[in-house]
Design an enzyme around this catalytic site. Structure first.
Site, PDB file in Angstrom:
ATOM      1  N   HIS A   5      62.053 -33.218  54.262  1.00 17.83           N
ATOM      2  CA  HIS A   5      61.184 -32.659  53.216  1.00 17.83           C
ATOM      3  C   HIS A   5      61.678 -31.307  52.719  1.00 17.83           C
ATOM      4  O   HIS A   5      61.203 -30.818  51.684  1.00 17.83           O
ATOM      5  CB  HIS A   5      59.736 -32.587  53.697  1.00 17.83           C
ATOM      6  CG  HIS A   5      59.426 -31.421  54.580  1.00 17.83           C
ATOM      7  ND1 HIS A   5      58.215 -30.776  54.544  1.00 17.83           N
ATOM      8  CD2 HIS A   5      60.161 -30.776  55.529  1.00 17.83           C
ATOM      9  CE1 HIS A   5      58.211 -29.783  55.421  1.00 17.83           C
ATOM     10  NE2 HIS A   5      59.376 -29.778  56.031  1.00 17.83           N
ATOM     11  N   GLY A   7      76.242 -27.474  65.825  1.00 18.53           N
ATOM     12  CA  GLY A   7      77.023 -27.993  64.714  1.00 18.53           C
ATOM     13  C   GLY A   7      76.257 -27.943  63.410  1.00 18.53           C
ATOM     14  O   GLY A   7      75.195 -27.321  63.312  1.00 18.53           O
TER      15      GLY A   7
END
Length: 345
Positions: free
Chosen positions: A255, A235
């Site tokens: 990050h 997904g």
């Protein structure tokens, strides 16, 4: 004291300062390292010292240039030049081999690749515009570029695998007190290295590996030890993630993204969670007081490549609070990342 031929003291002259020259010529050292790794020189030295002539004959390179580059890298501690001009690997140089635990070969090839190099060259423009150097150099965002260039995506993926090896996963699982039972959902978990380590160490847990459909098909979860304790699901993390987990893992993901995109990711995860369930954000946590940290350089790399950044604990807390979480604690590990534990509220 360092003096010129005329007797002038130059010990305080910034033009002779080694650290300054390391900065000025850093790209030379990186390129030299990438060149010897690309030609397989460290692997050729696995069984012992060889001369530049021997290395050149076995690697298809020229002995004269190779000797000069090897001499430069010997000064940087990667090789050792002995009597008779034979070169040997140092302990640090061993990590450049392809067949050792913790090998950094893939990381070297990535850091000296044109994608990385041209992005770094654009830092001056980045300071003026705020736009990643990669976007300016290649005309498209980083991940969109990789999606259309599978061979270059492999260079990046190999480097990430090198940087987030099983050793890092082991440290994460060793450092955090996982529950004895429950369901762990590894969000954007790649091939499932972290989930595999978690389930192997905690036999009462079951797991769900969630990532792009094409990624989870290459999972690492097969094996008798984990049989019947996991499933995969494909997904888009920005849209929705599997519901019903007791503990959600998010390793080395935030990050990569801007604050706005992080809020979308965290919001998607929060919608799948019930109050009281926990999220572990496994990422570098920069010190908030400006003290030195190994990932400060990585933060600049993020500035070069994409909209992402490394963050402090306070910056993580802000994102989590705005997404419906409460930050409970930050658990350091012996590896570079820390474990930021948050609870759905």
């Amino acid at each position: 004291m360092t003096t010129t031929p005329g007797g002038t003291d130059t010990s305080s002259d910034p033009r002779t300062h080694p650290a300054l020259y390391d900065l000025i010529f850093g790209h030379v050292y990186a390129s030299a390292t990438g060149a010897v790794v690309d030609h397989g020189i460290p692997d050729l030295l696995a069984d012992g010292p060889l001369t530049a002539d021997e290395l050149a004959a076995r690697s298809g390179t020229q002995a004269g240039p190779l000797r000069r580059v090897m001499r430069l890298l010997a000064e940087r501690g990667l090789f050792r030049e002995g009597e008779g001009g034979a070169f040997a690997l140092t302990g640090q140089g061993e990590l450049l081999r392809s067949d050792v635990p913790g090998s950094q070969r893939a990381a070297v090839l990535w850091a000296t690749h044109e994608m990385f190099r041209r992005s770094a060259e654009g830092l001056g423009d980045t300071l003026r515009t705020g736009r990643p150097g990669f976007d300016a150099a290649f005309g498209t965002p980083f991940f969109e570029y990789l999606a259309a260039a599978p061979e270059k995506a492999r260079v990046f993926d190999d480097a990430i695998t090198s940087a987030t090896s099983d050793g890092v996963n082991e440290e994460v699982v060793r450092s955090y007190p996982f529950p004895g039972t429950g369901t762990v959902v590894d969000v954007a978990g790649g091939q499932g290295g972290l989930l595999r380590e978690t389930l192997a160490r905690h036999p009462g847990l079951t797991g769900v590996l969630f990532d792009r459909p094409g990624t989870v098909t290459d999972h690492l979860l097969d094996g008798e030890e984990l049989k019947g304790r996991w499933r995969t699901e494909g997904g888009d993390v920005f849209t929705s993630v599997p519901e019903g987990g007791d503990l959600y893992l998010l390793k080395n993901i935030l990050h990569n993204w801007s604050d706005e995109d992080c809020l979308r990711i965290l919001g998607s995860i929060r919608r799948a969670m019930t109050p009281g369930s926990r999220l572990l954000v496994i990422d570098v946590v920069l010190p908030g007081d400006g003290s030195p940290h190994p990932a400060v350089g990585l933060d600049t790399v993020m500035l070069m490549l994409m909209e992402g950044r490394e963050r402090t604990a306070a910056e993580f807390e802000d994102l989590l609070t705005r997404s419906g979480f409460r930050l409970n604690r930050v658990v350091p590990t012996a590896a570079l990342p820390s474990v930021v534990e948050a609870e759905a509220v």
